[in-house]
Write a protein that holds these residues in place. Structure first.
Motif, PDB file in Angstrom:
ATOM      1  N   GLN A   1       0.820  -1.215   0.000  1.00 13.02           N
ATOM      2  CA  GLN A   1       0.000   0.000   0.000  1.00 13.02           C
ATOM      3  C   GLN A   1       0.847   1.255   0.000  1.00 13.02           C
ATOM      4  O   GLN A   1       0.359   2.331  -0.359  1.00 13.02           O
ATOM      5  CB  GLN A   1      -0.947  -0.020   1.210  1.00 13.02           C
ATOM      6  CG  GLN A   1      -2.039   1.024   1.134  1.00 13.02           C
ATOM      7  CD  GLN A   1      -3.160   0.766   2.124  1.00 13.02           C
ATOM      8  OE1 GLN A   1      -3.319  -0.357   2.619  1.00 13.02           O
ATOM      9  NE2 GLN A   1      -3.961   1.779   2.423  1.00 13.02           N
TER      10      GLN A   1
ATOM     11  N   GLY B   1     -18.480   7.894  -0.526  1.00 15.46           N
ATOM     12  CA  GLY B   1     -17.300   7.144  -0.947  1.00 15.46           C
ATOM     13  C   GLY B   1     -17.292   6.803  -2.420  1.00 15.46           C
ATOM     14  O   GLY B   1     -16.870   5.718  -2.820  1.00 15.46           O
TER      15      GLY B   1
ATOM     16  N   ASN C   1      -5.162   4.892   5.868  1.00 17.48           N
ATOM     17  CA  ASN C   1      -5.617   3.566   5.446  1.00 17.48           C
ATOM     18  C   ASN C   1      -6.342   3.587   4.104  1.00 17.48           C
ATOM     19  O   ASN C   1      -6.492   2.545   3.467  1.00 17.48           O
ATOM     20  CB  ASN C   1      -6.538   2.958   6.513  1.00 17.48           C
ATOM     21  CG  ASN C   1      -5.805   2.672   7.801  1.00 17.48           C
ATOM     22  OD1 ASN C   1      -4.609   2.359   7.779  1.00 17.48           O
ATOM     23  ND2 ASN C   1      -6.488   2.775   8.927  1.00 17.48           N
ATOM     24  N   ARG C   2      -6.791   4.750   3.683  1.00 15.97           N
ATOM     25  CA  ARG C   2      -7.485   4.855   2.393  1.00 15.97           C
ATOM     26  C   ARG C   2      -6.554   5.327   1.274  1.00 15.97           C
ATOM     27  O   ARG C   2      -6.984   5.451   0.133  1.00 15.97           O
ATOM     28  CB  ARG C   2      -8.678   5.812   2.504  1.00 15.97           C
ATOM     29  CG  ARG C   2      -9.877   5.221   3.246  1.00 15.97           C
ATOM     30  CD  ARG C   2     -11.061   6.169   3.186  1.00 15.97           C
ATOM     31  NE  ARG C   2     -11.456   6.455   1.810  1.00 15.97           N
ATOM     32  CZ  ARG C   2     -12.377   7.370   1.471  1.00 15.97           C
ATOM     33  NH1 ARG C   2     -12.971   8.076   2.429  1.00 15.97           N
ATOM     34  NH2 ARG C   2     -12.691   7.572   0.220  1.00 15.97           N
TER      35      ARG C   2
ATOM     36  N   VAL D   1      -6.558   8.200  -3.190  1.00 22.79           N
ATOM     37  CA  VAL D   1      -7.490   8.012  -2.082  1.00 22.79           C
ATOM     38  C   VAL D   1      -8.666   7.197  -2.615  1.00 22.79           C
ATOM     39  O   VAL D   1      -9.401   7.645  -3.501  1.00 22.79           O
ATOM     40  CB  VAL D   1      -7.983   9.352  -1.513  1.00 22.79           C
ATOM     41  CG1 VAL D   1      -8.887   9.104  -0.313  1.00 22.79           C
ATOM     42  CG2 VAL D   1      -6.807  10.243  -1.117  1.00 22.79           C
TER      43      VAL D   1
ATOM     44  N   PRO E   1     -12.109   4.427  -2.009  1.00 25.11           N
ATOM     45  CA  PRO E   1     -13.126   3.915  -1.076  1.00 25.11           C
ATOM     46  C   PRO E   1     -12.601   2.642  -0.424  1.00 25.11           C
ATOM     47  O   PRO E   1     -11.916   1.837  -1.090  1.00 25.11           O
ATOM     48  CB  PRO E   1     -14.321   3.613  -1.986  1.00 25.11           C
ATOM     49  CG  PRO E   1     -14.086   4.392  -3.238  1.00 25.11           C
ATOM     50  CD  PRO E   1     -12.606   4.482  -3.392  1.00 25.11           C
ATOM     51  N   ALA E   2     -12.888   2.440   0.829  1.00 28.14           N
ATOM     52  CA  ALA E   2     -12.369   1.276   1.559  1.00 28.14           C
ATOM     53  C   ALA E   2     -12.712  -0.030   0.860  1.00 28.14           C
ATOM     54  O   ALA E   2     -11.893  -0.967   0.826  1.00 28.14           O
ATOM     55  CB  ALA E   2     -12.925   1.278   2.988  1.00 28.14           C
TER      56      ALA E   2
ATOM     57  N   THR F   1      -9.127  12.657   4.802  1.00 28.55           N
ATOM     58  CA  THR F   1      -9.203  11.200   4.767  1.00 28.55           C
ATOM     59  C   THR F   1      -8.248  10.648   5.814  1.00 28.55           C
ATOM     60  O   THR F   1      -7.816  11.366   6.712  1.00 28.55           O
ATOM     61  CB  THR F   1      -8.872  10.683   3.347  1.00 28.55           C
ATOM     62  OG1 THR F   1      -9.067   9.275   3.303  1.00 28.55           O
ATOM     63  CG2 THR F   1      -7.451  11.026   2.929  1.00 28.55           C
ATOM     64  N   ASN F   2      -7.895   9.366   5.718  1.00 25.88           N
ATOM     65  CA  ASN F   2      -6.933   8.776   6.641  1.00 25.88           C
ATOM     66  C   ASN F   2      -5.958   7.899   5.865  1.00 25.88           C
ATOM     67  O   ASN F   2      -6.244   7.494   4.732  1.00 25.88           O
ATOM     68  CB  ASN F   2      -7.648   7.988   7.745  1.00 25.88           C
ATOM     69  CG  ASN F   2      -8.403   6.796   7.179  1.00 25.88           C
ATOM     70  OD1 ASN F   2      -7.792   5.793   6.783  1.00 25.88           O
ATOM     71  ND2 ASN F   2      -9.726   6.890   7.134  1.00 25.88           N
TER      72      ASN F   2
ATOM     73  N   ILE G   1      -9.987  -1.033  -1.911  1.00 23.54           N
ATOM     74  CA  ILE G   1      -8.545  -1.061  -1.664  1.00 23.54           C
ATOM     75  C   ILE G   1      -7.941  -2.449  -1.877  1.00 23.54           C
ATOM     76  O   ILE G   1      -6.903  -2.597  -2.535  1.00 23.54           O
ATOM     77  CB  ILE G   1      -8.237  -0.531  -0.253  1.00 23.54           C
ATOM     78  CG1 ILE G   1      -8.516   0.974  -0.198  1.00 23.54           C
ATOM     79  CG2 ILE G   1      -6.776  -0.800   0.125  1.00 23.54           C
ATOM     80  CD1 ILE G   1      -8.372   1.591   1.154  1.00 23.54           C
TER      81      ILE G   1
END
Length: 445
Positions: A120, A276, A143-144, A298, A300-301, A140-141, A304
């Protein structure tokens, strides 16, 4: 009078250029050159030191000096007026500062950057990119965020990737970035176009396409569009996101020149997204270092895991050394300082280009009027061919883009040319436009 040490350095460069010295060659000893040039050993050492600074030679203790690589004189002719090249202004690239960051990255992250890394992307860099994106109203964060080898890799992967909406067709602005069209053609994706001008797109037409054509995603360049220079209003961006939500369409937002935006109230499509559905691409190529090949996406979860699978099949992970150096560069605050400089430079260049177009272009020639960015386009008179214009101008050492590669076949036009201000010198802009105007008038007779 040229200093003796510079004469020695130039003589060695000459031998590198003509092939007398090649990569790996051992250079004459300090004593040999001091005798040959009848100078002190310190003078020779100073010459070698200058060549080391230019990364042309390197020293091995107790052995001597060696050639790093073949030396090539730049082929760029100062007489050329380059409205074609779209990389950053070479005078604005922070080579020295980033070299320090590379060296620090090797020291600080050596256990991480020379082994296999997180698919990632370097977590520390993802965290810094998230902080940086807040300045563009993208919240965002880490993890995304996925680190990719330039925005082109993101575009290529997204074109092939199955999306959660289960749809297959892709919509693009016309004209648009040629790299997107290349990816679409390679993947043989069914593609629809929607015409874009400086007045924007027809939102009713957009709704019709979303509703009736099984659109997987809409690829859009919201700020300083390539090739037009167009930027959408917040109202338009909000409406586009609403339509995407209504008809289950994803948006791929290529915000590659957002760092040049002087309008602090101009928000990305991502900021209007509550479900998202907007995929945001952040590139560092155009305003920083093209060869870095690092961008952030970035996602959407829900997308990923699959995106990483597709990326793994291409290159496992993007250059971790580049990631580590960029991480340090962002942390240091040097990137924000760099942006302050380039914003002003590119804004001033664009104003100069627009003034020159206003003063010099012949009747029947229209031009786009971007606030800043890299690109401005000319709409030529009906009887003037963009291809012929580009060819004639190249013979006069003026380079422009005829934009042919930026259209789908059914939308192709031969009356649009793109001017890029990023690598043309300020003093060349008015002269270049004057010669373009004269050639348009000649072709229009």
């Amino acid at each position: 009078m040229i200093a003796k040490y510079l004469k020695i350095a130039e003589e060695i460069k000459s031998q590198l250029t003509n092939g007398t010295l090649v990569a790996g060659s051992k250079l004459p000893s300090v004593r040999q050159l001091s005798e040959e040039f009848r100078c002190s050993k310190n003078t020779v050492i100073k010459a070698y030191s200058e060549l080391e600074k230019e990364h042309l030679v390197y020293a091995i203790p107790q052995s001597g000096y060696y050639v790093v690589n073949e030396f090539k004189i730049s082929a760029h002719d100062p007489a050329v007026i380059d409205f074609l090249s779209a990389g950053p202004d070479k005078n604005l690239i922070p080579y020295t500062e980033f070299q320090h960051c590379l060296n620090q990255a090797i020291e600080k992250y050596k256990e991480d950057i020379f082994t296999y890394s997180d698919h990632q992307g370097f977590h520390s860099l993802r965290t810094e990119i998230v902080k940086n994106l807040e300045n563009s109203q993208v919240f965002t964060n880490p993890n995304r965020v996925v680190i990719v080898s330039g925005s082109q890799q993101a575009i290529h992967l997204l074109t092939a990737l199955p999306f959660p909406n289960g749809k297959k067709n892709i919509l693009i602005e016309q004209p648009t970035y040629f790299g997107m069209i290349e990816s679409l053609q390679i993947h043989q994706a069914t593609t629809f176009g929607i015409e874009l001008s400086m007045d924007g797109i027809d939102l009713e037409r957009l709704e019709y396409i979303f509703k009736n054509n099984d659109i997987k995603f809409f690829y859009i360049i919201p700020k300083f569009h390539n090739p037009l220079g167009h930027s959408y209003t917040n109202k338009e961006k909000k409406k586009i996101v609403e339509l995407a939500n209504k008809y289950d369409v994803y948006i791929v937002e290529d915000d590659f020149l957002s760092d040049l935006d002087r309008d602090k109230k101009s928000d990305p499509l991502f900021s209007f997204d509550t479900s998202g559905r907007v995929i945001y691409i952040k590139s560092f190529s155009k305003v920083f270092l093209p060869g870095l090949r690092i961008a952030g996406v970035v996602l959407p979860a829900i997308m990923i895991k699959n995106f990483l699978r597709y990326k793994f099949s291409v290159d496992f992970n993007s250059s971790v050394l580049s990631q580590g150096a960029l991480d340090i560069y962002l942390k240091s605050g040097m990137y924000n300082s760099h942006l302050k400089t380039i914003k002003e430079v590119y804004f001033n260049k664009m104003q100069l280009l627009k003034r020159s177009c206003e003063e010099l272009l012949p009747k029947g020639t229209d031009y786009t009027k971007p606030d800043s960015g890299f690109y401005l386009s000319l709409y030529l008179p009906e009887n003037v061919s963009a291809k012929k214009l580009a060819l004639l101008l190249s013979e006069k050492l003026i380079l422009i883009d005829d934009t042919n590669r930026m259209f789908l076949s059914e939308y192709k036009k031969d009356n649009l040319v793109r001017l890029c201000i990023s690598q043309v010198h300020d003093h060349q802009i008015k002269l270049g436009v004057e010669k373009i105007a004269q050639t348009i008038a000649l072709l229009g007779k």
